[in-house]
Design a protein around this motif. Structure first.
Motif, short mmCIF file in Angstrom:
data_model
loop_
_atom_site.label_atom_id
_atom_site.label_comp_id
_atom_site.label_asym_id
_atom_site.label_seq_id
_atom_site.Cartn_x
_atom_site.Cartn_y
_atom_site.Cartn_z
N MET A 238 70.51 27.61 91.56
CA MET A 238 69.46 26.68 91.96
C MET A 238 68.74 27.18 93.21
SD MET A 238 71.56 23.11 91.35
CE MET A 238 70.26 22.14 92.14
N LYS A 239 67.42 27.18 93.14
CA LYS A 239 66.63 27.67 94.28
C LYS A 239 66.39 26.59 95.33
CE LYS A 239 64.44 31.02 91.22
NZ LYS A 239 63.20 31.45 90.54
N LYS A 240 66.66 25.36 94.96
CA LYS A 240 66.51 24.25 95.91
C LYS A 240 67.86 23.60 96.14
CE LYS A 240 61.81 23.31 94.27
NZ LYS A 240 60.89 22.30 93.66
N GLY A 241 67.98 22.92 97.27
CA GLY A 241 69.21 22.21 97.58
C GLY A 241 70.12 22.98 98.52
N ARG A 273 63.59 30.06 111.23
CA ARG A 273 62.51 29.85 110.25
C ARG A 273 61.65 31.12 110.13
NH1 ARG A 273 59.35 24.84 109.44
NH2 ARG A 273 60.25 24.14 111.42
N GLU A 274 61.34 31.73 111.26
CA GLU A 274 60.51 32.92 111.25
C GLU A 274 61.22 34.11 110.58
OE1 GLU A 274 59.08 30.04 114.11
OE2 GLU A 274 61.07 30.96 113.86
N LEU A 275 62.52 34.23 110.81
CA LEU A 275 63.29 35.29 110.15
C LEU A 275 63.30 35.10 108.64
CD1 LEU A 275 66.38 35.68 112.53
CD2 LEU A 275 64.49 37.29 112.23
N PHE A 276 63.48 33.86 108.21
CA PHE A 276 63.47 33.57 106.78
C PHE A 276 62.10 33.89 106.17
CE2 PHE A 276 67.05 30.11 106.61
CZ PHE A 276 67.98 31.10 106.90
N ASP A 277 61.04 33.48 106.84
CA ASP A 277 59.69 33.68 106.30
C ASP A 277 59.34 35.16 106.17
OD1 ASP A 277 59.34 30.96 106.13
OD2 ASP A 277 58.15 30.79 107.96
N THR A 329 63.34 29.20 100.99
CA THR A 329 62.76 28.96 102.31
C THR A 329 61.68 27.88 102.26
OG1 THR A 329 61.24 30.84 102.00
CG2 THR A 329 63.32 31.27 103.12
N ASP A 330 60.93 27.81 101.16
CA ASP A 330 59.94 26.73 101.02
C ASP A 330 60.64 25.37 100.99
OD1 ASP A 330 57.89 28.52 100.97
OD2 ASP A 330 57.56 28.43 98.80
N TRP A 331 61.79 25.32 100.34
CA TRP A 331 62.53 24.05 100.29
C TRP A 331 63.00 23.65 101.68
CZ3 TRP A 331 67.58 22.39 101.27
CH2 TRP A 331 67.90 21.10 100.79
N TYR A 332 63.47 24.61 102.47
CA TYR A 332 63.87 24.31 103.85
C TYR A 332 62.68 23.74 104.65
CZ TYR A 332 68.13 27.15 103.17
OH TYR A 332 69.32 27.65 102.73
N THR A 333 61.53 24.38 104.49
CA THR A 333 60.34 23.94 105.24
C THR A 333 59.99 22.50 104.94
OG1 THR A 333 59.46 26.20 105.26
CG2 THR A 333 57.90 24.40 105.68
N LYS A 334 60.08 22.11 103.67
CA LYS A 334 59.77 20.73 103.29
C LYS A 334 60.88 19.77 103.69
CE LYS A 334 57.04 22.33 99.34
NZ LYS A 334 57.00 22.46 97.87
N ARG A 335 62.12 20.25 103.66
CA ARG A 335 63.27 19.39 103.94
C ARG A 335 63.42 19.11 105.44
NH1 ARG A 335 66.92 16.12 101.02
NH2 ARG A 335 68.81 15.93 102.26
#
Length: 337
Positions: A238-241, A273-277, A329-335
């Motif tokens: 799963m890519k989210k969660g 966050r910057e490292l992930f992006d 990483t997109d899921w983290y940004t929204k979460r």
């Protein structure tokens, strides 16, 4: 860089030795190896040591996951992260494939630089039954000792691990801060969560205990090739969660309000966050560097898939890895607002 053994004869005393390594991976077509040199030598800037590993990356068709995650762990500041470099391996003049040359996780001045006589390097190990010196906790976690192997020291580290586990399970207190190094555990939690490591708090997880501090540190990171959706099933794909929220001690720490606050603080304000992006661009850079090596590798080695990723080429393998990272990483940004 070329390292040439002084003798080309295994029977000669003092010559370099090469042996197979690994558990499941040793039974695959492409074999992993350990090199033991005649004397401590600095290979590819990794620091002087006698032992080095050649990782086959059989699980990972992209050949990139260990490289991506070891370098990320180093950028995050996880101490003693092994250096790793892509290499082409020839044995007796025969090409064997594209490998990763890596430091071995072991106690040493240029490896895990702890006091060999007082401190402990431990591995949460699902092959612990094959080892003699294993510390067991009351909740059934088994940590193989990689130094200080004696009955006296086994009793010492088992008592320490019992106290640590007890503190971790008190999720309504800050007792965990007394027995765990907060910085390394927060970073280790995030690395495991991002990667959806199939072995998170199951096996190939290293920790080190500093006796004078009476604290357990998380890391160094190791064995990160069965990550980012290529192994297992269910949530591993799963890519989210969240992922680390129900994994052993990491899961119990997540249920602690103060630890969860530290996780969020590091993501928001600690540069995570910057490292992930930045990871997808780094994957592109790594891929271009090994492209010709990867093409050669799959001439002599059969590509293996353990889940259906829909990949038909090595470029597809690289894109699948990048897409998995982006969606995580997109899921983290929204979460995490």
């Amino acid at each position: 860089t070329e390292y040439r053994s002084k003798e080309n004869d295994y029977s000669t005393s003092g010559t370099m030795k090469m042996r197979g390594r690994g558990n499941w991976t040793w039974n695959q077509q492409k074999k992993p190896y350990q090199l033991t040199l005649e004397k401590k030598t600095d290979l590819l800037g990794m620091g002087k040591a006698k032992n080095y590993l050649l990782l086959a990356n059989v699980m990972d068709a992209s050949l990139l996951r260990d490289q991506v995650l070891y370098d990320l762990a180093d950028d995050m500041g996880l101490a003693y992260t092994p250096d790793i470099e892509p290499v082409d391996v020839f044995i007796d003049g025969e090409y064997k494939g594209s490998y990763s040359l890596s430091e071995k996780v072991e106690v040493g001045e240029s490896r895990v630089n702890i006091d060999e006589d007082k401190d402990f390097l431990l591995e949460l190990d699902h092959y612990y039954m094959n080892e003699q010196w294993v510390a067991e906790t009351p909740r059934g976690y088994h940590f193989t000792m990689h130094n200080n192997e004696s009955y006296e020291k086994l009793g010492e580290i088992e008592r320490a691990m019992k106290n640590i586990e007890k503190a971790v399970w008190k999720s309504d207190t800050d007792n965990w801060r007394d027995v765990l190094d907060e910085d390394s555990w927060v970073k280790y939690w995030w690395l495991q969560d991002l990667s959806r490591n199939n072995d998170t708090f199951i096996g190939s997880n290293y920790f080190y205990y500093i006796t004078d501090e009476e604290k357990l540190y998380a890391g160094p990171v190791w064995d990160m090739d069965n990550t980012f959706g290529i192994w297992g099933g269910g949530e591993n794909l799963m890519k989210k969660g969240w992922h680390s929220d129900d994994r052993g001690w990491l899961g119990k720490l997540y249920s602690n309000t103060s630890f969860k606050a530290s996780l969020e603080e590091y993501y928001k304000n600690g540069g995570l966050r910057e490292l992930f992006d930045a990871l997808p661009d780094k994957v592109d850079s790594y891929a271009e560097y090994i492209r010709e090596s990867a093409e050669m590798n799959y001439i002599v080695n059969k590509k293996q898939y353990f889940v259906d990723c829909g990949c038909e080429s090595w470029d597809d393998d690289v894109e699948y890895l990048k897409d998995f990272i982006r969606e995580r990483t997109d899921w983290y940004t929204k979460r995490i607002k």
